[in-house]
Design a protein around this motif. Structure first.
Motif, PDB file in Angstrom:
ATOM      1  N   CYS B  77      10.135 -14.102 -50.360  1.00  0.00           N
ATOM      2  CA  CYS B  77      10.121 -14.801 -51.657  1.00  0.00           C
ATOM      3  C   CYS B  77      11.517 -15.133 -52.142  1.00  0.00           C
ATOM      4  CB  CYS B  77       9.461 -13.923 -52.715  1.00  0.00           C
ATOM      5  SG  CYS B  77       7.881 -13.297 -52.207  1.00  0.00           S
ATOM      6  N   LEU B  79      12.073 -15.402 -55.573  1.00  0.00           N
ATOM      7  CA  LEU B  79      12.233 -14.423 -56.656  1.00  0.00           C
ATOM      8  C   LEU B  79      11.767 -13.058 -56.127  1.00  0.00           C
ATOM      9  CD1 LEU B  79      10.966 -14.865 -60.346  1.00  0.00           C
ATOM     10  CD2 LEU B  79      11.878 -12.804 -59.333  1.00  0.00           C
ATOM     11  N   GLY B  81      11.536  -9.191 -56.169  1.00  0.00           N
ATOM     12  CA  GLY B  81      11.662  -8.100 -57.138  1.00  0.00           C
ATOM     13  C   GLY B  81      12.516  -6.961 -56.624  1.00  0.00           C
ATOM     14  N   LEU B  84      16.513  -9.123 -56.773  1.00  0.00           N
ATOM     15  CA  LEU B  84      17.084  -9.608 -58.041  1.00  0.00           C
ATOM     16  C   LEU B  84      16.822  -8.625 -59.165  1.00  0.00           C
ATOM     17  CD1 LEU B  84      15.842 -13.256 -57.636  1.00  0.00           C
ATOM     18  CD2 LEU B  84      18.242 -12.567 -57.650  1.00  0.00           C
ATOM     19  N   ARG B  85      17.819  -8.407 -60.015  1.00  0.00           N
ATOM     20  CA  ARG B  85      17.575  -7.529 -61.155  1.00  0.00           C
ATOM     21  C   ARG B  85      16.803  -8.319 -62.208  1.00  0.00           C
ATOM     22  NH1 ARG B  85      20.684  -8.097 -65.510  1.00  0.00           N
ATOM     23  NH2 ARG B  85      22.536  -9.394 -65.375  1.00  0.00           N
ATOM     24  N   PRO B  86      16.024  -7.628 -63.070  1.00  0.00           N
ATOM     25  CA  PRO B  86      15.165  -8.361 -63.996  1.00  0.00           C
ATOM     26  C   PRO B  86      15.908  -9.404 -64.846  1.00  0.00           C
ATOM     27  CG  PRO B  86      14.569  -6.054 -63.996  1.00  0.00           C
ATOM     28  CD  PRO B  86      15.783  -6.172 -63.126  1.00  0.00           C
ATOM     29  N   GLY B  87      17.130  -9.100 -65.266  1.00  0.00           N
ATOM     30  CA  GLY B  87      17.831 -10.067 -66.120  1.00  0.00           C
ATOM     31  C   GLY B  87      18.738 -10.998 -65.341  1.00  0.00           C
ATOM     32  N   TYR B  88      18.374 -11.341 -64.123  1.00  0.00           N
ATOM     33  CA  TYR B  88      19.249 -12.178 -63.290  1.00  0.00           C
ATOM     34  C   TYR B  88      19.570 -13.500 -63.989  1.00  0.00           C
ATOM     35  CZ  TYR B  88      15.180 -15.002 -62.077  1.00  0.00           C
ATOM     36  OH  TYR B  88      14.097 -15.829 -62.145  1.00  0.00           O
ATOM     37  N   ARG B  91      19.083 -17.273 -59.304  1.00  0.00           N
ATOM     38  CA  ARG B  91      18.493 -16.674 -58.103  1.00  0.00           C
ATOM     39  C   ARG B  91      19.424 -16.948 -56.932  1.00  0.00           C
ATOM     40  NH1 ARG B  91      13.800 -18.572 -60.363  1.00  0.00           N
ATOM     41  NH2 ARG B  91      13.469 -20.258 -58.886  1.00  0.00           N
ATOM     42  N   LEU B  99      20.048  -6.357 -57.710  1.00  0.00           N
ATOM     43  CA  LEU B  99      19.513  -5.088 -58.213  1.00  0.00           C
ATOM     44  C   LEU B  99      20.177  -3.894 -57.517  1.00  0.00           C
ATOM     45  CD1 LEU B  99      17.135  -3.738 -59.867  1.00  0.00           C
ATOM     46  CD2 LEU B  99      15.780  -3.941 -57.799  1.00  0.00           C
TER      47      LEU B  99
END
Ligand code: SF4
Ligand code: SF4
Ligand code: SF4
Lengths: 324, 185
Positions: B77, B79, B81, B84-88, B91, B99
């Motif tokens: 993918c 995106l 999980g 990438l950290r949640p507040g990226y 991308r 993360l």
């Protein structure tokens, strides 16, 4: 008693108390674990802006210890499938019917001619509302895994996650066609299912919408499988869909609004027919420690029903008065 | 006659003794094989809850626990999980978007919209942050394993003592990994 004996007894008692305290301090039990310096932090995404909340929870129905698989609402009743059973429940939560099934169902939907349609991995069975069988499809290939079904006026659509295709049946459950969402004239890539999640629904205008979760996209297809329109964006912000398998579930309200449900950062939202965010039905704070996206349905009064797989509850959310 | 009977009894006894000895021998060999079987520590990825202790409780520094990637499970993918950290912000591979605290995950573009993720084991400290992100948002293809080229095979694994999920178990040395759905590329 001899002072020496008293001293020994006291000493033993002190040692015992200190040992218990030390063991407790070092123990692994929850609440005694030191903070994880590497904890996954949702960095503020786990709280919904109160201004975005459009609904509030008004009721919960416990559904027993069986693992729920899916549900649908129609004719004033909740139709629930669990590991081995079809259950019919009143909106107040009382059991009306519990029918044992020969196999484990994987999806459920209701038609507007009092038909109940269940999927079982590689075939479909149609029942009347009392659970009497009406039609049965031929078994599909071994890879088939039907995990979402929807009625259109003349057709039935089934999302086959095993083969990454949408299968098309008539109302007698004869298979007519299938399509992969690919196109050689546009930028579509077929259905991308990173986590095997694959949902579809038909709106009041008989339009077929399919989630393409790998593209975080809600896609509108003609009944023959041509992509006509899509919306959606990847984002942790409420406007988009997070993770790589979202939205995991969705449904379309009679006014054309979409109700979407996401896993990971568990949240249920309402989007206008154009795709713009209308509001949040239930944010991550409604699913503490939750990971799995609830299935969604709506009753005739416009309440949103969520099937919470982790807590084994049907949770009913009513629109906030201030929104009206 | 009496001699015949005696001889038959003698032959019967010899046959029974031979059969008995053969069975005892077989049992002995099997017991020896079983007791001689070597066992090693490993993480059951289906029990691991990603608590972070694999990074902090191994006697090795950095930990002998590493993230492994089950490629056949991965959705490749954009995106991701686990990456990438949640507040990226974007991308992409910029440090502020990642993360992993040690930038041990390498992201490689394959073709639109697919990206491949590889673990640089030299950088990985086994903290499970990506494992939690991948399990929550993806399909759990990133998971932890004790790497036997790094593990001392301590008599008592100190992570096993601290693991709140009882995820560290003994497995036969002949099959030392528990990989989710295979992890070959
Ligand atoms: S200590 Fe146990 S639960 Fe924690 S990360 Fe290691 S294996 Fe997983
Ligand atoms: S997040 Fe932790 S476990 Fe994952 S690759 Fe980075 S260091 Fe290894
Ligand atoms: S056995 Fe020892 S070296 Fe191996 S993982 Fe456990 S603590 Fe680390």
């Amino acid at each position: 008693m001899d002072k020496k004996v008293i001293r020994i007894v006291l000493l033993v008692a002190v040692v015992a108390i200190l040992s218990v305290l030390l063991i407790d301090q070092l123990s692994n039990r929850a609440g005694k674990r030191p903070d994880n310096p590497f904890a996954y932090d949702l960095e503020g995404f786990d709280e919904t802006d109160p201004g975005l909340l459009t609904h509030k929870e008004v009721m919960q129905i416990a559904i027993g210890h069986e693992q729920p698989v899916g549900f649908a609402y129609g004719y004033g009743r909740i139709f629930l499938i669990t590991g081995e059973y079809l259950q019919v429940i009143s909106p107040e939560g009382s059991a009306i019917l519990k029918k044992e099934l020969d196999e484990s169902p994987t999806a459920i939907t209701i038609g507007n001619k009092k038909q109940l349609l269940l999927a079982f991995d590689n075939h479909l069975v149609m029942y009347d509302l009392t659970g009497e069988e009406l039609f049965r499809s031929m078994p599909l290939d071994e890879k088939a895994a039907i995990i979402s079904v929807a009625f259109a006026e003349e057709l039935i659509f089934a999302a086959d996650a095993g083969n990454k295709v949408v299968r098309v049946f008539n109302h007698r459950l004869e298979e007519l066609d299938s399509f992969r969402g690919t196109s050689n004239v546009s930028e579509t890539h077929g259905f991308i299912l990173p986590g095997g999640r694959f949902t579809l629904a038909v709106n009041g205008d008989d339009e077929l919408w399919v989630v393409n979760p790998g593209l975080h996209s809600m896609q509108l297809y003609s009944h023959s499988g041509r992509l006509r329109r899509y919306w959606g964006e990847a984002s942790f912000n409420p406007e988009g869909f997070s993770g790589c398998c979202n939205p995991t579930h969705f449904m379309i309200l009679p006014n054309g609004d979409f109700v979407t449900s996401e896993k990971g950062l568990v949240r249920v939202k309402v989007h206008h027919p154009s795709g713009t965010l209308k509001g949040v039905v239930a944010g991550p704070e409604s699913f503490p420690n939750g990971k799995d996206a609830p299935a969604v349905a709506a009753d005739s009064e416009g309440n949103i029903l969520l099937l919470d797989f982790e807590q084994k509850l049907i949770r009913i959310f009513e629109e906030r008065k201030e929104n009206n | 006659m009496a001699t015949d009977k005696g001889r038959r009894a003698f032959i019967g006894m010899c046959a029974r003794m031979t059969a008995g000895l053969a069975i005892a021998g077989l049992v002995g060999v099997s017991v020896k094989r079983l007791t001689a079987m070597k066992w090693v520590w490993q993480i059951d990825p289906f029990k691991c809850t990603g608590c972070g202790r694999c990074a902090t409780h191994c006697v090795q520094n950095p930990s002998a626990v590493k993230c492994v990637h089950a490629y056949p499970l991965c959705g490749y993918c954009d995106l991701c999980g686990g990456y990438l950290r949640p507040g990226y912000i974007n991308r992409d591979t910029a440090a502020e978007n990642q993360l992993c605290p040690t930038a041990a995950i390498e992201r490689k573009f394959i073709e639109e919209p697919y990206y491949e993720y590889n673990i640089n084991e030299e950088l990985c400290i086994g903290c499970a942050k990506c494992v939690v992100g991948c399990a929550a948002f993806g399909n759990g293809s990133l998971h932890l394993q004790i790497r036997h080229n790094l593990c001392h095979d301590c008599n008592q694994c100190s992570i096993a003592t601290a693991c709140p999920s009882e995820a560290i178990i003994r497995v036969p040395a002949k099959m030392p990994y528990i990989i989710k759905g295979g992890f070959e590329k």
